[in-house]
Write a protein that holds these residues in place. Structure first.
Motif, PDB file in Angstrom:
ATOM      1  N   LEU A   1     -49.103 -28.470   6.462  1.00 28.98           N
ATOM      2  CA  LEU A   1     -49.063 -27.680   5.234  1.00 28.98           C
ATOM      3  C   LEU A   1     -48.565 -28.506   4.059  1.00 28.98           C
ATOM      4  CD1 LEU A   1     -47.312 -24.481   6.666  1.00 28.98           C
ATOM      5  CD2 LEU A   1     -49.740 -24.689   6.105  1.00 28.98           C
ATOM      6  N   MET A   2     -49.144 -28.261   2.897  1.00 24.40           N
ATOM      7  CA  MET A   2     -48.596 -28.793   1.667  1.00 24.40           C
ATOM      8  C   MET A   2     -47.297 -28.043   1.364  1.00 24.40           C
ATOM      9  SD  MET A   2     -50.820 -31.088   0.530  1.00 24.40           S
ATOM     10  CE  MET A   2     -50.596 -31.236  -1.241  1.00 24.40           C
ATOM     11  N   ASN A   3     -46.529 -28.544   0.403  1.00 18.13           N
ATOM     12  CA  ASN A   3     -45.335 -27.813  -0.029  1.00 18.13           C
ATOM     13  C   ASN A   3     -45.753 -26.424  -0.485  1.00 18.13           C
ATOM     14  OD1 ASN A   3     -43.981 -30.168   0.443  1.00 18.13           O
ATOM     15  ND2 ASN A   3     -43.362 -30.519  -1.679  1.00 18.13           N
ATOM     16  N   SER A   4     -45.144 -25.402   0.089  1.00 18.11           N
ATOM     17  CA  SER A   4     -45.584 -24.038  -0.186  1.00 18.11           C
ATOM     18  C   SER A   4     -44.587 -23.051   0.383  1.00 18.11           C
ATOM     19  CB  SER A   4     -46.956 -23.788   0.456  1.00 18.11           C
ATOM     20  OG  SER A   4     -46.885 -23.991   1.864  1.00 18.11           O
ATOM     21  N   VAL A   5     -44.742 -21.785  -0.021  1.00 15.77           N
ATOM     22  CA  VAL A   5     -43.908 -20.731   0.555  1.00 15.77           C
ATOM     23  C   VAL A   5     -44.217 -20.581   2.038  1.00 15.77           C
ATOM     24  CG1 VAL A   5     -45.474 -18.808   0.037  1.00 15.77           C
ATOM     25  CG2 VAL A   5     -43.008 -18.405   0.204  1.00 15.77           C
ATOM     26  N   GLU A   6     -45.476 -20.841   2.423  1.00 11.83           N
ATOM     27  CA  GLU A   6     -45.844 -20.740   3.836  1.00 11.83           C
ATOM     28  C   GLU A   6     -45.089 -21.765   4.675  1.00 11.83           C
ATOM     29  OE1 GLU A   6     -49.003 -18.772   1.490  1.00 11.83           O
ATOM     30  OE2 GLU A   6     -48.115 -20.778   1.355  1.00 11.83           O
ATOM     31  N   PHE A   7     -44.902 -22.969   4.136  1.00 15.29           N
ATOM     32  CA  PHE A   7     -44.126 -23.964   4.874  1.00 15.29           C
ATOM     33  C   PHE A   7     -42.680 -23.508   5.009  1.00 15.29           C
ATOM     34  CE2 PHE A   7     -44.120 -28.559   6.145  1.00 15.29           C
ATOM     35  CZ  PHE A   7     -42.809 -28.601   6.583  1.00 15.29           C
ATOM     36  N   MET A   8     -42.090 -23.093   3.905  1.00 17.90           N
ATOM     37  CA  MET A   8     -40.680 -22.733   3.899  1.00 17.90           C
ATOM     38  C   MET A   8     -40.417 -21.545   4.824  1.00 17.90           C
ATOM     39  SD  MET A   8     -38.328 -22.295   0.502  1.00 17.90           S
ATOM     40  CE  MET A   8     -36.545 -22.135   0.557  1.00 17.90           C
ATOM     41  N   GLU A   9     -41.240 -20.502   4.720  1.00 16.49           N
ATOM     42  CA  GLU A   9     -41.015 -19.322   5.557  1.00 16.49           C
ATOM     43  C   GLU A   9     -41.319 -19.618   7.022  1.00 16.49           C
ATOM     44  OE1 GLU A   9     -43.556 -16.841   3.362  1.00 16.49           O
ATOM     45  OE2 GLU A   9     -45.320 -17.091   4.632  1.00 16.49           O
ATOM     46  N   SER A  10     -42.277 -20.504   7.283  1.00 12.32           N
ATOM     47  CA  SER A  10     -42.599 -20.867   8.667  1.00 12.32           C
ATOM     48  C   SER A  10     -41.440 -21.588   9.326  1.00 12.32           C
ATOM     49  CB  SER A  10     -43.847 -21.758   8.705  1.00 12.32           C
ATOM     50  OG  SER A  10     -44.992 -21.061   8.298  1.00 12.32           O
ATOM     51  N   PHE A  11     -40.804 -22.485   8.585  1.00 16.21           N
ATOM     52  CA  PHE A  11     -39.662 -23.231   9.132  1.00 16.21           C
ATOM     53  C   PHE A  11     -38.576 -22.275   9.605  1.00 16.21           C
ATOM     54  CE2 PHE A  11     -35.532 -25.382   8.185  1.00 16.21           C
ATOM     55  CZ  PHE A  11     -35.578 -26.299   9.228  1.00 16.21           C
ATOM     56  N   PHE A  12     -38.206 -21.327   8.747  1.00 14.05           N
ATOM     57  CA  PHE A  12     -37.150 -20.382   9.125  1.00 14.05           C
ATOM     58  C   PHE A  12     -37.620 -19.413  10.212  1.00 14.05           C
ATOM     59  CE2 PHE A  12     -35.616 -21.562   4.794  1.00 14.05           C
ATOM     60  CZ  PHE A  12     -34.358 -22.034   5.166  1.00 14.05           C
ATOM     61  N   ALA A  13     -38.896 -19.018  10.167  1.00 16.79           N
ATOM     62  CA  ALA A  13     -39.432 -18.082  11.161  1.00 16.79           C
ATOM     63  C   ALA A  13     -39.419 -18.691  12.556  1.00 16.79           C
ATOM     64  CB  ALA A  13     -40.853 -17.673  10.780  1.00 16.79           C
TER      65      ALA A  13
END
Length: 517
Positions: free
Chosen positions: A62-74
């Motif tokens: 993933l590029m830098n994105s909300v999807e990356f950030m939320e996936s990491f925590f999820a």
């Protein structure tokens, strides 16, 4: 509260639900901590419903994105293990990492749909059985036939907090870093080591109440992933650049009143090369952290004159980021130094037996702290060589002065740092030597005004008609762009020691010129 990195987001969403957590640098998408946590919970619950077990690896292309950030925590909450993938790599390189780590679920951006289709078409060469396609602005019909829409997948799940699936010494992520053998090594960090990485940076850096942090580095780097975690811990707002652009960075700084951020020196240099950059309002910025390459004193002084502190970091993926930190004032006074150890970090200079050396004597830099990696994934030999008596061997030659400041003098591993990316000559040499017209190859870094260093290939050719352009073209689809040699020199012999090791020092003496880019 369990030591689980995902629960940092849960706790912050409870304490400050309406505070902004994530903002895209152009302002197009904004999410509060409550919204980000809800999004993260949907993914976590979806993964659990799909059968994710504790310790299962989930890849993020993933590029830098909300999807990356939320996936990491999820993934952290659910008990899975994050495998951040460098999107600059080609399919062959990605295949090795996916197979070595045993990734079972891959979440990928639409930009990489063709590469992922190539990987999926390779059949059982990986263990992936679930593909989640982040479509972004693409239509639903663009979803790969073997994949599921990420948004639809998440929307089908509840926002309830999932049962916490991991804690303490359980694995959190495997981050791959190239090795001197040419094969990438997976650095294993746990929830505990990552938490101590947060603690030691937060206790040392100048974090303040209303922190607005610009994230420019790719999130697959420890230099971006650890700050994301710190920002949830601190309650800071993260302003995310999908990819770095110096003009867009200044626009974000001015519009969003950015207070801090982390960039490699090349990025800082690009920012002050922007025409008329002095017309932007940067008065809100207190500091930029930088690292991964030496920082020119003139650059530090220029930012100081602008009222912005540049704090230099010396660290490694293996330390979750932190080792030493140098403030901007001392960076000018001691330009050769990388600073003093972070708060919960010990650093020493040692001989080959691990014995601490006296002040002023050069030796290998060793780092100790609870934020040091657990191991290299599936590499007990490399782990045993690197983690010795509780200390991490960095492979860097350093020295400590009488004030406790450390300075790096050389790199034992001959690593090249190009634009903040670690480039290992052995990997490039292996590709070059697979060319039928090349018998030997040695790769060194040349000083580059633009990138810090650029790879130079020195080759012995068996085909007299072979040209430098043909060699550069040969490397294009076999190596990520930042690893590709920028120039080629021909020679009759590659200097080696009696055991056959290439004498990089001699090569650097033979080719001392600066890179053209």
């Amino acid at each position: 509260m369990k030591t689980n990195i995902g629960l940092l987001l849960t706790k912050r969403a409870h304490l400050n639900p309406e505070r902004e957590a994530y903002v895209e640098s152009d302002g197009s998408r904004r999410f509060t901590f409550k919204e980000l946590n809800n999004r993260s919970n949907r993914l976590a619950n979806g993964l659990l419903a799909s059968g994710l077990q504790k310790g299962d690896r989930v890849g993020l292309l993933l590029m830098n994105s909300v999807e990356f950030m939320e996936s990491f925590f999820a993934i952290a909450k659910a008990g899975g293990v994050v495998v951040p993938l460098n999107w600059r790599l080609v399919a062959d390189e990605l295949e090795f990492i996916l197979k070595d780590s045993g990734v079972k679920t891959l979440i990928f951006d639409n930009e990489f749909a063709e590469t992922v289709a190539d990987l999926e078409g390779r059949g059982d060469k990986t263990e992936i059985n679930q593909w989640l396609h982040v479509l972004g602005g693409a239509s639903e019909h663009a979803c790969q036939p073997f994949a599921v829409s990420y948004d639809a997948y998440c929307a089908a799940s509840a926002t309830d907090e999932p049962t916490c699936g991991a804690e303490d010494d359980d694995m959190l992520y495997i981050m791959y870093t190239s090795g001197t053998t040419g094969l990438p090594k997976g650095v294993v960090h746990t929830h505990s080591t990552a938490m101590w990485g947060v603690f030691t940076i937060h206790a040392t850096a100048d974090y303040q109440g209303d922190e607005r942090y610009i994230a420019c580095l790719p999130m697959f780097h420890v230099g971006a992933l650890t700050p994301l975690t710190i920002n949830a811990y601190h309650g800071a707002t993260t302003y995310v650049m999908r990819s770095f652009d110096p003009v867009a960075a200044w626009e974000c700084v001015e519009r969003e009143k950015i207070t801090s951020g982390l960039m490699v020196p090349a990025m800082l240099n690009f920012m002050v090369q922007v025409p008329h950059f002095e017309n932007y309002d940067w008065s809100s910025v207190r500091w930029f952290m930088t690292g991964a390459a030496p920082v020119p004193v003139a650059l530090t002084q220029q930012f100081q004159e602008m009222g912005i502190d540049v704090t230099q970091v010396y660290g490694l993926t293996e330390t979750c980021g932190p080792s030493c930190l140098m403030d901007s004032v001392n960076a000018v006074r001691k330009p050769e130094s990388c600073g003093k150890p972070f708060f919960f970090t010990e650093v020493k200079v040692a001989d080959s037996d691990g014995n601490e050396l006296p002040i002023g004597e050069a030796g290998e830099m060793l780092v100790r702290g609870k934020h040091v990696m657990r191991e290299y994934w599936n590499r007990p030999d490399a782990t045993a060589d690197t983690l010795v008596d509780g200390w991490l061997r960095t492979g860097d030659v350093g020295v400590m002065d009488d004030e406790g400041f450390f300075a790096i003098q050389d790199r034992i591993k001959d690593m090249i740092i190009s634009g903040g990316e670690n480039v290992y000559p052995a990997e490039i040499e292996s590709v070059l030597q697979s060319h039928p017209g090349i018998s030997e190859a040695g790769v060194i870094g040349q000083n580059s005004v633009r990138w810090g260093e650029s790879p130079l290939a020195v080759v012995v050719k068996t085909d007299p008609t072979l040209t430098a352009d043909e060699i550069l073209a040969f490397c294009q689809d076999k190596l990520a762009r930042f690893k590709q040699p920028k120039a080629v020199e021909f020679t009759d012999i590659i200097p080696r020691n009696p055991s056959g090791k290439i004498l990089k020092r001699v090569l650097r003496e033979q080719y001392p010129t600066e890179a053209s880019e």
